[in-house]
Design an enzyme around this catalytic site. Structure first.
Site, PDB file in Angstrom:
ATOM      1  N   GLU A  46      16.706  24.233 -63.790  1.00  0.00           N
ATOM      2  CA  GLU A  46      15.681  24.499 -64.820  1.00  0.00           C
ATOM      3  C   GLU A  46      16.354  24.874 -66.153  1.00  0.00           C
ATOM      4  O   GLU A  46      15.898  24.478 -67.221  1.00  0.00           O
ATOM      5  CB  GLU A  46      14.733  25.612 -64.357  1.00  0.00           C
ATOM      6  CG  GLU A  46      13.798  25.136 -63.250  1.00  0.00           C
ATOM      7  CD  GLU A  46      12.976  26.264 -62.652  1.00  0.00           C
ATOM      8  OE1 GLU A  46      13.577  27.273 -62.241  1.00  0.00           O
ATOM      9  OE2 GLU A  46      11.744  26.130 -62.581  1.00  0.00           O
ATOM     10  N   GLU A  59      14.035  25.316 -53.650  1.00  0.00           N
ATOM     11  CA  GLU A  59      13.104  26.449 -53.487  1.00  0.00           C
ATOM     12  C   GLU A  59      12.239  26.361 -52.232  1.00  0.00           C
ATOM     13  O   GLU A  59      11.959  27.382 -51.589  1.00  0.00           O
ATOM     14  CB  GLU A  59      12.181  26.566 -54.724  1.00  0.00           C
ATOM     15  CG  GLU A  59      12.829  27.261 -55.904  1.00  0.00           C
ATOM     16  CD  GLU A  59      13.650  26.340 -56.787  1.00  0.00           C
ATOM     17  OE1 GLU A  59      13.906  25.195 -56.373  1.00  0.00           O
ATOM     18  OE2 GLU A  59      14.023  26.769 -57.893  1.00  0.00           O
TER      19      GLU A  59
HETATM   20  N1  COA Z   1      21.329  34.023 -55.466  1.00  0.00           N
HETATM   21  C1  COA Z   1      22.160  35.008 -55.066  1.00  0.00           C
HETATM   22  N2  COA Z   1      23.384  34.785 -54.609  1.00  0.00           N
HETATM   23  C2  COA Z   1      23.808  33.500 -54.561  1.00  0.00           C
HETATM   24  C3  COA Z   1      22.992  32.426 -54.955  1.00  0.00           C
HETATM   25  C4  COA Z   1      21.692  32.734 -55.439  1.00  0.00           C
HETATM   26  N3  COA Z   1      20.868  31.794 -55.879  1.00  0.00           N
HETATM   27  N4  COA Z   1      23.679  31.269 -54.775  1.00  0.00           N
HETATM   28  C5  COA Z   1      24.883  31.627 -54.287  1.00  0.00           C
HETATM   29  N5  COA Z   1      24.960  32.959 -54.146  1.00  0.00           N
HETATM   30  C6  COA Z   1      26.084  33.749 -53.660  1.00  0.00           C
HETATM   31  C7  COA Z   1      26.204  33.740 -52.153  1.00  0.00           C
HETATM   32  O1  COA Z   1      25.299  34.660 -51.555  1.00  0.00           O
HETATM   33  C8  COA Z   1      27.648  34.138 -51.977  1.00  0.00           C
HETATM   34  O2  COA Z   1      27.758  35.526 -52.189  1.00  0.00           O
HETATM   35  P1  COA Z   1      28.645  36.439 -51.172  1.00  0.00           P
HETATM   36  O3  COA Z   1      30.039  35.885 -51.294  1.00  0.00           O
HETATM   37  O4  COA Z   1      28.508  37.831 -51.699  1.00  0.00           O
HETATM   38  O5  COA Z   1      28.062  36.224 -49.821  1.00  0.00           O
HETATM   39  C9  COA Z   1      28.328  33.448 -53.150  1.00  0.00           C
HETATM   40  O6  COA Z   1      27.302  33.173 -54.110  1.00  0.00           O
HETATM   41  C10 COA Z   1      28.984  32.120 -52.773  1.00  0.00           C
HETATM   42  O7  COA Z   1      28.028  31.308 -52.137  1.00  0.00           O
HETATM   43  P2  COA Z   1      28.182  30.745 -50.623  1.00  0.00           P
HETATM   44  O8  COA Z   1      26.819  30.566 -50.061  1.00  0.00           O
HETATM   45  O9  COA Z   1      29.122  31.583 -49.842  1.00  0.00           O
HETATM   46  O10 COA Z   1      28.864  29.340 -50.937  1.00  0.00           O
HETATM   47  P3  COA Z   1      28.703  27.987 -50.108  1.00  0.00           P
HETATM   48  O11 COA Z   1      29.633  27.024 -50.728  1.00  0.00           O
HETATM   49  O12 COA Z   1      28.784  28.255 -48.662  1.00  0.00           O
HETATM   50  O13 COA Z   1      27.183  27.507 -50.410  1.00  0.00           O
HETATM   51  C11 COA Z   1      25.279  26.991 -51.778  1.00  0.00           C
HETATM   52  C12 COA Z   1      26.817  27.161 -51.713  1.00  0.00           C
HETATM   53  C13 COA Z   1      24.924  26.732 -53.230  1.00  0.00           C
HETATM   54  C14 COA Z   1      24.827  25.826 -50.908  1.00  0.00           C
HETATM   55  C15 COA Z   1      24.593  28.304 -51.283  1.00  0.00           C
HETATM   56  O14 COA Z   1      25.188  29.418 -51.942  1.00  0.00           O
HETATM   57  C16 COA Z   1      23.134  28.343 -51.567  1.00  0.00           C
HETATM   58  O15 COA Z   1      22.349  27.717 -50.870  1.00  0.00           O
HETATM   59  N6  COA Z   1      22.701  29.099 -52.620  1.00  0.00           N
HETATM   60  C17 COA Z   1      21.327  29.260 -52.952  1.00  0.00           C
HETATM   61  C18 COA Z   1      20.853  28.146 -53.855  1.00  0.00           C
HETATM   62  C19 COA Z   1      19.354  28.253 -54.103  1.00  0.00           C
HETATM   63  O16 COA Z   1      18.549  28.245 -53.195  1.00  0.00           O
HETATM   64  N7  COA Z   1      18.972  28.386 -55.382  1.00  0.00           N
HETATM   65  C20 COA Z   1      17.615  28.561 -55.779  1.00  0.00           C
HETATM   66  C21 COA Z   1      17.309  30.009 -55.877  1.00  0.00           C
HETATM   67  S1  COA Z   1      15.609  30.357 -56.218  1.00  0.00           S
END
Ligand code: COA
Length: 260
Positions: free
Chosen positions: A114, A134
Protein backbone atom coordinates in the site's frame (compact mmCIF):
# COMPACT_ATOMS: atom_id res chain seq x y z
CA UNK A 1 10.22 10.96 15.62
CA UNK A 2 11.23 7.33 15.16
CA UNK A 3 14.64 5.69 15.24
CA UNK A 4 13.36 3.51 12.40
CA UNK A 5 12.86 6.34 9.91
CA UNK A 6 15.66 8.25 8.20
CA UNK A 7 15.08 11.39 6.18
CA UNK A 8 17.39 13.57 4.13
CA UNK A 9 17.21 16.18 1.41
CA UNK A 10 19.98 16.30 -1.16
CA UNK A 11 19.55 19.17 -3.63
CA UNK A 12 16.06 18.79 -5.14
CA UNK A 13 15.61 15.15 -4.06
CA UNK A 14 14.23 14.05 -0.66
CA UNK A 15 14.68 10.49 0.57
CA UNK A 16 12.53 8.79 3.21
CA UNK A 17 14.10 5.51 4.35
CA UNK A 18 12.53 2.76 6.46
CA UNK A 19 15.16 1.39 8.82
CA UNK A 20 13.81 -1.53 10.82
CA UNK A 21 15.54 -4.42 9.06
CA UNK A 22 15.22 -6.93 11.91
CA UNK A 23 11.41 -6.73 11.48
CA UNK A 24 11.58 -6.51 7.69
CA UNK A 25 10.59 -2.80 8.03
CA UNK A 26 7.15 -3.57 9.49
CA UNK A 27 5.43 -0.25 10.21
CA UNK A 28 4.50 0.69 13.78
CA UNK A 29 2.57 3.79 14.88
CA UNK A 30 5.73 5.78 15.72
CA UNK A 31 7.04 5.14 12.21
CA UNK A 32 3.71 6.23 10.69
CA UNK A 33 3.81 9.49 12.70
CA UNK A 34 7.44 10.17 11.78
CA UNK A 35 6.79 9.53 8.10
CA UNK A 36 3.74 11.82 8.17
CA UNK A 37 5.85 14.64 9.63
CA UNK A 38 8.51 14.19 6.96
CA UNK A 39 5.92 14.15 4.20
CA UNK A 40 4.52 17.43 5.57
CA UNK A 41 8.07 18.82 5.61
CA UNK A 42 8.48 17.81 1.95
CA UNK A 43 5.17 19.48 1.13
CA UNK A 44 6.36 22.76 2.70
CA UNK A 45 9.83 22.71 1.13
CA UNK A 46 9.44 24.04 -2.40
CA UNK A 47 13.07 23.23 -3.21
CA UNK A 48 12.18 19.53 -3.15
CA UNK A 49 11.06 18.27 -6.58
CA UNK A 50 11.04 14.48 -6.06
CA UNK A 51 10.52 12.20 -3.05
CA UNK A 52 12.07 8.72 -2.99
CA UNK A 53 10.72 6.18 -0.50
CA UNK A 54 13.06 3.29 0.18
CA UNK A 55 14.40 1.04 2.94
CA UNK A 56 17.75 -0.20 4.18
CA UNK A 57 19.08 -3.58 3.03
CA UNK A 58 17.77 -5.64 0.16
CA UNK A 59 15.55 -8.24 1.82
CA UNK A 60 12.41 -6.18 2.28
CA UNK A 61 10.99 -2.88 1.10
CA UNK A 62 8.31 -3.17 3.78
CA UNK A 63 6.44 -6.22 5.12
CA UNK A 64 3.38 -4.21 6.11
CA UNK A 65 1.76 -3.13 9.31
CA UNK A 66 3.35 -4.38 12.53
CA UNK A 67 1.12 -7.37 13.25
CA UNK A 68 2.18 -7.63 16.89
CA UNK A 69 1.33 -3.96 17.52
CA UNK A 70 -2.07 -3.84 15.84
CA UNK A 71 -3.18 -7.23 17.12
CA UNK A 72 -2.92 -5.87 20.69
CA UNK A 73 -5.26 -2.94 19.96
CA UNK A 74 -8.94 -2.70 20.82
CA UNK A 75 -11.35 -2.26 17.88
CA UNK A 76 -11.78 1.41 18.80
CA UNK A 77 -8.00 2.03 18.94
CA UNK A 78 -7.69 0.17 15.66
CA UNK A 79 -10.25 2.47 14.08
CA UNK A 80 -9.19 5.77 15.70
CA UNK A 81 -5.42 5.32 15.67
CA UNK A 82 -4.19 2.59 13.41
CA UNK A 83 -6.42 2.81 10.34
CA UNK A 84 -6.65 6.60 10.55
CA UNK A 85 -2.91 7.24 10.94
CA UNK A 86 -1.93 4.79 8.20
CA UNK A 87 -4.60 5.93 5.76
CA UNK A 88 -3.85 9.59 6.29
CA UNK A 89 -0.13 8.93 5.69
CA UNK A 90 -0.92 7.13 2.42
CA UNK A 91 -3.28 9.94 1.40
CA UNK A 92 -0.73 12.64 2.26
CA UNK A 93 1.92 10.90 0.13
CA UNK A 94 -0.55 10.58 -2.74
CA UNK A 95 -1.56 14.23 -2.35
CA UNK A 96 1.99 15.57 -2.65
CA UNK A 97 2.26 17.84 -5.66
CA UNK A 98 5.71 16.43 -6.52
CA UNK A 99 6.39 12.96 -7.98
CA UNK A 100 7.06 10.13 -5.53
CA UNK A 101 9.18 7.08 -6.46
CA UNK A 102 9.10 3.83 -4.46
CA UNK A 103 12.39 1.95 -4.54
CA UNK A 104 11.16 -1.58 -3.80
CA UNK A 105 14.30 -3.40 -2.84
CA UNK A 106 12.81 -6.70 -1.65
CA UNK A 107 9.46 -7.90 -0.30
CA UNK A 108 6.50 -5.51 -0.40
CA UNK A 109 3.59 -7.02 1.49
CA UNK A 110 0.28 -5.71 2.78
CA UNK A 111 0.78 -2.18 4.09
CA UNK A 112 4.21 -2.22 2.43
CA UNK A 113 2.56 -2.67 -0.94
CA UNK A 114 0.00 0.00 0.00
CA UNK A 115 2.93 2.33 0.74
CA UNK A 116 4.42 1.58 -2.68
CA UNK A 117 0.99 2.15 -4.23
CA UNK A 118 0.91 5.64 -2.73
CA UNK A 119 3.92 6.47 -4.94
CA UNK A 120 3.60 7.55 -8.57
CA UNK A 121 6.37 5.27 -9.87
CA UNK A 122 7.45 1.86 -8.53
CA UNK A 123 10.89 0.45 -9.32
CA UNK A 124 11.74 -3.08 -8.15
CA UNK A 125 14.52 -5.64 -8.44
CA UNK A 126 14.52 -9.19 -9.77
CA UNK A 127 14.29 -10.39 -6.14
CA UNK A 128 11.28 -8.22 -5.26
CA UNK A 129 8.04 -10.07 -4.50
CA UNK A 130 4.72 -8.45 -3.73
CA UNK A 131 1.46 -9.50 -2.17
CA UNK A 132 -1.54 -8.67 -0.01
CA UNK A 133 -1.52 -11.48 2.58
CA UNK A 134 -4.10 -9.90 4.91
CA UNK A 135 -6.77 -12.56 4.31
CA UNK A 136 -4.34 -15.10 5.80
CA UNK A 137 -4.50 -13.06 9.02
CA UNK A 138 -8.26 -12.67 8.93
CA UNK A 139 -8.23 -8.99 8.00
CA UNK A 140 -8.36 -6.80 4.88
CA UNK A 141 -5.87 -4.30 3.43
CA UNK A 142 -6.88 -1.30 5.56
CA UNK A 143 -4.88 1.62 4.22
CA UNK A 144 -6.69 2.09 0.93
CA UNK A 145 -5.28 -1.09 -0.63
CA UNK A 146 -8.46 -2.47 -2.12
CA UNK A 147 -9.29 0.81 -3.84
CA UNK A 148 -5.89 1.91 -5.05
CA UNK A 149 -4.76 -1.54 -6.19
CA UNK A 150 -7.95 -1.80 -8.24
CA UNK A 151 -7.11 1.46 -10.00
CA UNK A 152 -3.64 0.19 -10.86
CA UNK A 153 -4.21 -3.46 -11.86
CA UNK A 154 -7.98 -3.69 -12.27
CA UNK A 155 -10.63 -5.46 -10.18
CA UNK A 156 -10.00 -9.04 -11.27
CA UNK A 157 -6.28 -9.12 -10.47
CA UNK A 158 -6.90 -7.18 -7.24
CA UNK A 159 -9.36 -9.85 -6.17
CA UNK A 160 -6.90 -12.60 -7.15
CA UNK A 161 -4.10 -11.08 -5.04
CA UNK A 162 -6.28 -10.45 -1.97
CA UNK A 163 -8.42 -13.63 -2.17
CA UNK A 164 -5.35 -15.90 -2.44
CA UNK A 165 -2.80 -13.88 -0.44
CA UNK A 166 -0.24 -15.22 -2.90
CA UNK A 167 3.11 -13.50 -3.18
CA UNK A 168 4.02 -12.88 -6.81
CA UNK A 169 7.42 -12.17 -8.37
CA UNK A 170 8.39 -8.75 -9.70
CA UNK A 171 8.23 -9.89 -13.33
CA UNK A 172 4.57 -10.86 -12.99
CA UNK A 173 3.77 -7.69 -11.03
CA UNK A 174 5.49 -5.75 -13.82
CA UNK A 175 3.41 -7.45 -16.49
CA UNK A 176 0.29 -6.47 -14.49
CA UNK A 177 1.37 -2.81 -14.46
CA UNK A 178 1.96 -2.86 -10.69
CA UNK A 179 5.68 -2.19 -11.09
CA UNK A 180 7.13 0.23 -13.65
CA UNK A 181 10.56 -1.33 -14.04
CA UNK A 182 12.47 -4.35 -12.74
CA UNK A 183 16.25 -4.01 -12.50
CA UNK A 184 19.07 -6.12 -11.03
CA UNK A 185 19.49 -5.60 -7.25
CA UNK A 186 22.90 -3.97 -7.67
CA UNK A 187 21.44 -1.51 -10.20
CA UNK A 188 18.43 -0.16 -8.29
CA UNK A 189 20.23 2.61 -6.40
CA UNK A 190 21.73 4.03 -9.59
CA UNK A 191 18.45 3.67 -11.52
CA UNK A 192 16.49 5.50 -8.80
CA UNK A 193 19.14 8.25 -8.60
CA UNK A 194 19.16 8.81 -12.37
CA UNK A 195 15.36 8.83 -12.56
CA UNK A 196 15.04 11.26 -9.64
CA UNK A 197 17.69 13.53 -11.18
CA UNK A 198 15.96 13.46 -14.58
CA UNK A 199 12.65 14.47 -13.03
CA UNK A 200 14.26 17.13 -10.82
CA UNK A 201 16.00 18.65 -13.86
CA UNK A 202 12.68 19.19 -15.66
CA UNK A 203 10.39 22.19 -15.17
CA UNK A 204 8.76 21.56 -11.76
CA UNK A 205 5.45 23.25 -12.52
CA UNK A 206 5.02 21.27 -15.75
CA UNK A 207 5.83 18.03 -13.92
CA UNK A 208 3.48 18.80 -11.03
CA UNK A 209 0.65 19.94 -13.31
CA UNK A 210 1.04 16.66 -15.21
CA UNK A 211 0.76 14.67 -11.98
CA UNK A 212 -2.41 16.51 -10.99
CA UNK A 213 -3.96 16.03 -14.41
CA UNK A 214 -3.09 12.32 -14.71
CA UNK A 215 -4.46 11.73 -11.19
CA UNK A 216 -7.55 13.87 -11.75
CA UNK A 217 -9.94 11.02 -12.47
CA UNK A 218 -8.77 8.66 -9.76
CA UNK A 219 -7.52 10.86 -6.97
CA UNK A 220 -9.62 11.96 -4.06
CA UNK A 221 -7.52 15.10 -4.14
CA UNK A 222 -8.37 16.06 -7.69
CA UNK A 223 -10.58 18.99 -6.62
CA UNK A 224 -7.89 20.93 -4.73
CA UNK A 225 -5.27 20.09 -7.37
CA UNK A 226 -7.37 21.29 -10.27
CA UNK A 227 -8.53 24.29 -8.26
CA UNK A 228 -4.89 25.30 -7.73
CA UNK A 229 -4.10 25.11 -11.42
CA UNK A 230 -7.34 26.84 -12.46
CA UNK A 231 -6.78 29.55 -9.84
CA UNK A 232 -3.28 30.31 -11.07
CA UNK A 233 -4.42 30.34 -14.71
CA UNK A 234 -7.44 32.62 -14.20
CA UNK A 235 -5.48 35.06 -12.05
CA UNK A 236 -3.40 36.08 -15.07
CA UNK A 237 -6.23 36.52 -17.59
CA UNK A 238 -7.21 39.93 -18.95
CA UNK A 239 -10.63 39.30 -17.43
CA UNK A 240 -9.12 38.93 -13.94
CA UNK A 241 -7.17 42.17 -14.42
CA UNK A 242 -10.39 43.91 -15.46
CA UNK A 243 -12.25 42.46 -12.46
CA UNK A 244 -9.55 43.55 -9.98
CA UNK A 245 -9.31 46.99 -11.62
CA UNK A 246 -13.09 47.43 -11.31
CA UNK A 247 -12.89 46.48 -7.63
CA UNK A 248 -10.08 48.98 -6.99
CA UNK A 249 -12.14 51.70 -8.73
CA UNK A 250 -15.12 50.81 -6.52
CA UNK A 251 -17.11 50.00 -9.66
CA UNK A 252 -20.08 47.94 -8.46
CA UNK A 253 -21.08 46.46 -11.83
CA UNK A 254 -19.17 43.82 -13.74
CA UNK A 255 -16.64 45.10 -16.27
CA UNK A 256 -16.95 43.82 -19.84
CA UNK A 257 -15.39 40.36 -19.88
CA UNK A 258 -13.82 39.18 -23.17
CA UNK A 259 -12.81 35.63 -22.35
CA UNK A 260 -9.10 36.40 -22.61
N1 COA B 1 4.73 -7.34 11.57
C1 COA B 1 5.55 -7.59 12.61
N2 COA B 1 6.68 -8.28 12.50
C2 COA B 1 7.02 -8.72 11.27
C3 COA B 1 6.21 -8.50 10.14
C4 COA B 1 5.01 -7.75 10.33
N3 COA B 1 4.21 -7.45 9.32
N4 COA B 1 6.80 -9.08 9.06
C5 COA B 1 7.93 -9.64 9.52
N5 COA B 1 8.06 -9.44 10.84
C6 COA B 1 9.15 -9.87 11.71
C7 COA B 1 9.04 -11.33 12.10
O1 COA B 1 8.11 -11.52 13.16
C8 COA B 1 10.47 -11.62 12.51
O2 COA B 1 10.68 -11.08 13.79
P1 COA B 1 11.46 -11.95 14.93
O3 COA B 1 12.82 -12.19 14.34
O4 COA B 1 11.48 -11.07 16.13
O5 COA B 1 10.67 -13.20 15.08
C9 COA B 1 11.27 -10.79 11.52
O6 COA B 1 10.38 -9.78 11.02
C10 COA B 1 11.79 -11.59 10.33
O7 COA B 1 10.71 -12.26 9.73
P2 COA B 1 10.61 -13.87 9.59
O8 COA B 1 9.17 -14.24 9.58
O9 COA B 1 11.47 -14.55 10.59
O10 COA B 1 11.25 -14.04 8.14
P3 COA B 1 10.89 -15.16 7.05
O11 COA B 1 11.85 -14.96 5.95
O12 COA B 1 10.77 -16.48 7.69
O13 COA B 1 9.41 -14.76 6.53
C11 COA B 1 7.70 -13.29 5.70
C12 COA B 1 9.22 -13.55 5.86
C13 COA B 1 7.55 -11.92 5.08
C14 COA B 1 7.06 -14.35 4.82
C15 COA B 1 7.02 -13.31 7.11
O14 COA B 1 7.77 -12.49 8.00
C16 COA B 1 5.63 -12.81 7.10
O15 COA B 1 4.71 -13.51 6.69
N6 COA B 1 5.39 -11.54 7.55
C17 COA B 1 4.10 -10.97 7.64
C18 COA B 1 3.70 -10.32 6.33
C19 COA B 1 2.26 -9.82 6.39
O16 COA B 1 1.33 -10.56 6.64
N7 COA B 1 2.08 -8.51 6.19
C20 COA B 1 0.81 -7.87 6.28
C21 COA B 1 0.60 -7.35 7.65
S1 COA B 1 -1.01 -6.67 7.92
Amino acid sequence: MSEHINFRVDGHVAELTLNRPDKLHALNVDMLHAMTEHVQEVDRNHEVRVLVITSTGDRSFCCGADIIEWAAMSPVEMWRVWIKTGSSLMNSIRALAIPVIASMNGLALGGGLELALAADIRIATTTTRVGMPEAKLGIIPGWGGTQVLKQVIGPSRTKQLIFTGEIIPAAKAGSWGLINEVVEPEEIEQRIASMAEAIAANAPIAVQATKALVDAESSRHDGPHLEGIAGALTQFTEDASAGVEAFKNKQRTNPAFHGR
